[in-house]
Write a protein that holds these residues in place. Sequence first.
Motif, mmCIF file in Angstrom:
data_model
loop_
_atom_site.group_PDB
_atom_site.id
_atom_site.type_symbol
_atom_site.label_atom_id
_atom_site.label_comp_id
_atom_site.label_asym_id
_atom_site.label_seq_id
_atom_site.Cartn_x
_atom_site.Cartn_y
_atom_site.Cartn_z
ATOM 1 N N TRP A 291 0.826 -1.209 0.000
ATOM 2 C CA TRP A 291 0.000 0.000 0.000
ATOM 3 C C TRP A 291 0.861 1.260 0.000
ATOM 4 O O TRP A 291 0.497 2.283 -0.578
ATOM 5 N N ALA A 292 2.026 1.187 0.654
ATOM 6 C CA ALA A 292 2.937 2.333 0.711
ATOM 7 C C ALA A 292 3.795 2.445 -0.550
ATOM 8 O O ALA A 292 4.085 3.555 -1.018
ATOM 9 N N LEU A 293 4.201 1.307 -1.113
ATOM 10 C CA LEU A 293 5.116 1.326 -2.258
ATOM 11 C C LEU A 293 4.412 1.655 -3.572
ATOM 12 O O LEU A 293 4.981 2.339 -4.429
ATOM 13 N N ALA A 294 3.200 1.152 -3.757
ATOM 14 C CA ALA A 294 2.516 1.317 -5.046
ATOM 15 C C ALA A 294 2.356 2.786 -5.448
ATOM 16 O O ALA A 294 2.635 3.141 -6.601
ATOM 17 N N PRO A 295 1.925 3.697 -4.541
ATOM 18 C CA PRO A 295 1.817 5.103 -4.954
ATOM 19 C C PRO A 295 3.158 5.750 -5.268
ATOM 20 O O PRO A 295 3.214 6.748 -5.994
ATOM 21 N N MET A 296 4.252 5.207 -4.718
ATOM 22 C CA MET A 296 5.576 5.752 -5.035
ATOM 23 C C MET A 296 6.019 5.327 -6.427
ATOM 24 O O MET A 296 6.629 6.104 -7.167
ATOM 25 N N ILE A 297 5.730 4.087 -6.767
ATOM 26 C CA ILE A 297 6.147 3.551 -8.066
ATOM 27 C C ILE A 297 5.228 4.028 -9.185
ATOM 28 O O ILE A 297 5.653 4.194 -10.326
ATOM 29 N N GLY A 298 3.953 4.274 -8.836
ATOM 30 C CA GLY A 298 2.946 4.596 -9.836
ATOM 31 C C GLY A 298 3.302 5.725 -10.791
ATOM 32 O O GLY A 298 3.264 5.544 -12.020
ATOM 33 N N PRO A 299 3.655 6.925 -10.299
ATOM 34 C CA PRO A 299 3.956 8.029 -11.214
ATOM 35 C C PRO A 299 5.126 7.738 -12.148
ATOM 36 O O PRO A 299 5.101 8.139 -13.324
ATOM 37 N N ALA A 300 6.153 7.059 -11.643
ATOM 38 C CA ALA A 300 7.292 6.715 -12.509
ATOM 39 C C ALA A 300 6.858 5.764 -13.620
ATOM 40 O O ALA A 300 7.222 5.933 -14.792
ATOM 41 N N LEU A 301 6.069 4.763 -13.252
ATOM 42 C CA LEU A 301 5.568 3.813 -14.247
ATOM 43 C C LEU A 301 4.653 4.508 -15.255
ATOM 44 O O LEU A 301 4.762 4.295 -16.465
ATOM 45 N N GLY A 302 3.763 5.355 -14.730
ATOM 46 C CA GLY A 302 2.859 6.083 -15.614
ATOM 47 C C GLY A 302 3.602 7.014 -16.562
ATOM 48 O O GLY A 302 3.233 7.154 -17.734
ATOM 49 N N GLY A 303 4.660 7.660 -16.065
ATOM 50 C CA GLY A 303 5.447 8.548 -16.920
ATOM 51 C C GLY A 303 6.110 7.800 -18.071
ATOM 52 O O GLY A 303 6.145 8.293 -19.206
ATOM 53 N N LEU A 304 6.616 6.597 -17.792
ATOM 54 C CA LEU A 304 7.243 5.787 -18.850
ATOM 55 C C LEU A 304 6.225 5.373 -19.904
ATOM 56 O O LEU A 304 6.498 5.432 -21.109
ATOM 57 N N VAL A 305 5.049 4.960 -19.444
ATOM 58 C CA VAL A 305 4.003 4.541 -20.386
ATOM 59 C C VAL A 305 3.529 5.731 -21.216
ATOM 60 O O VAL A 305 3.341 5.625 -22.439
ATOM 61 N N ASP A 306 3.354 6.876 -20.568
ATOM 62 C CA ASP A 306 2.903 8.073 -21.276
ATOM 63 C C ASP A 306 3.910 8.476 -22.346
ATOM 64 O O ASP A 306 3.545 8.807 -23.480
ATOM 65 N N GLU A 307 5.171 8.453 -21.994
ATOM 66 C CA GLU A 307 6.214 8.845 -22.952
ATOM 67 C C GLU A 307 6.272 7.899 -24.140
ATOM 68 O O GLU A 307 6.504 8.325 -25.280
ATOM 69 N N ALA A 308 6.049 6.611 -23.893
ATOM 70 C CA ALA A 308 6.171 5.621 -24.967
ATOM 71 C C ALA A 308 4.890 5.474 -25.782
ATOM 72 O O ALA A 308 4.942 5.355 -27.015
ATOM 73 N N LEU A 309 3.719 5.502 -25.099
ATOM 74 C CA LEU A 309 2.470 5.147 -25.783
ATOM 75 C C LEU A 309 1.358 6.185 -25.646
ATOM 76 O O LEU A 309 0.316 6.041 -26.295
ATOM 77 N N GLY A 310 1.566 7.197 -24.824
ATOM 78 C CA GLY A 310 0.513 8.186 -24.618
ATOM 79 C C GLY A 310 -0.270 7.911 -23.346
ATOM 80 O O GLY A 310 -0.267 6.801 -22.821
ATOM 81 N N TRP A 311 -0.970 8.946 -22.846
ATOM 82 C CA TRP A 311 -1.636 8.827 -21.555
ATOM 83 C C TRP A 311 -2.795 7.846 -21.572
ATOM 84 O O TRP A 311 -3.096 7.204 -20.566
#
Length: 230
Positions: free
Chosen positions: A148-168
């Motif tokens: 529960w504590a780790l997922a929100p920390m990892i989320g934005p980094a993961l989302g940023g990679l996906v957004d950069e590669a494939l779009g939001w």
Amino acid sequence: MTSYSQLARLCAQRAPKLVTLTLLCALSVLPLNIFLPSLAHIARDFQTDYALVSLSLAGYAAVSVILELIMGPMSDRYGRRPIVVISLAFFTVGSIGCALASNIWAFLAFRSLQAAITSCYPVLMAIIRDTAGKEQTASRIGYAAMIWALAPMIGPALGGLVDEALGWRAIFWGLALAGTTMLTVCWFQLGETNRTRSGSIAQQFRAYAALFRAPRFWGACRKLSGLTVC
């Protein structure tokens, strides 16, 4: 040959696996901020103000609080499994809607629907208490709290990679896929664990009066809000 009703009863009786609970715990908090790096891109695509897009965070949080207050007692009355399955179904539909949204208002509406997934976290805590002994409960809750504590920390980094590669929009397609996968897994692997259901839903909600008067409850809330800000 096993009939569908027999298969459904068998699935409903299976004890939940720790890996299932852990993954579901991660999914219950990951959508909160996974698309945070994409807010500017969403505002640009919808040709709207950044502040309006930011409501997708505040609105999600507000709906989450309401649902967590409601779904916990509902699971005590009607069972854990139905609440988890329904929450995952609404979350999946909301994720697909966000991915397909053509304007900001549709996006905000489906984003609120996505918040149904947050109901799973308190229900998961109840499932752990239902199924684990005194020795295992603390350990399993510790695993859930760590995720529960780790997922929100990892989320934005993961989302940023996906957004950069494939779009939001790909972020929400990914969440829809995760929701569909977890819905399937929970349908077949998450059995009902609530063997002592409450007599009425009103009985559950009356307990909130005593809870809100407890100093320990507000102390825990302050600690939790401090962790969230950090």
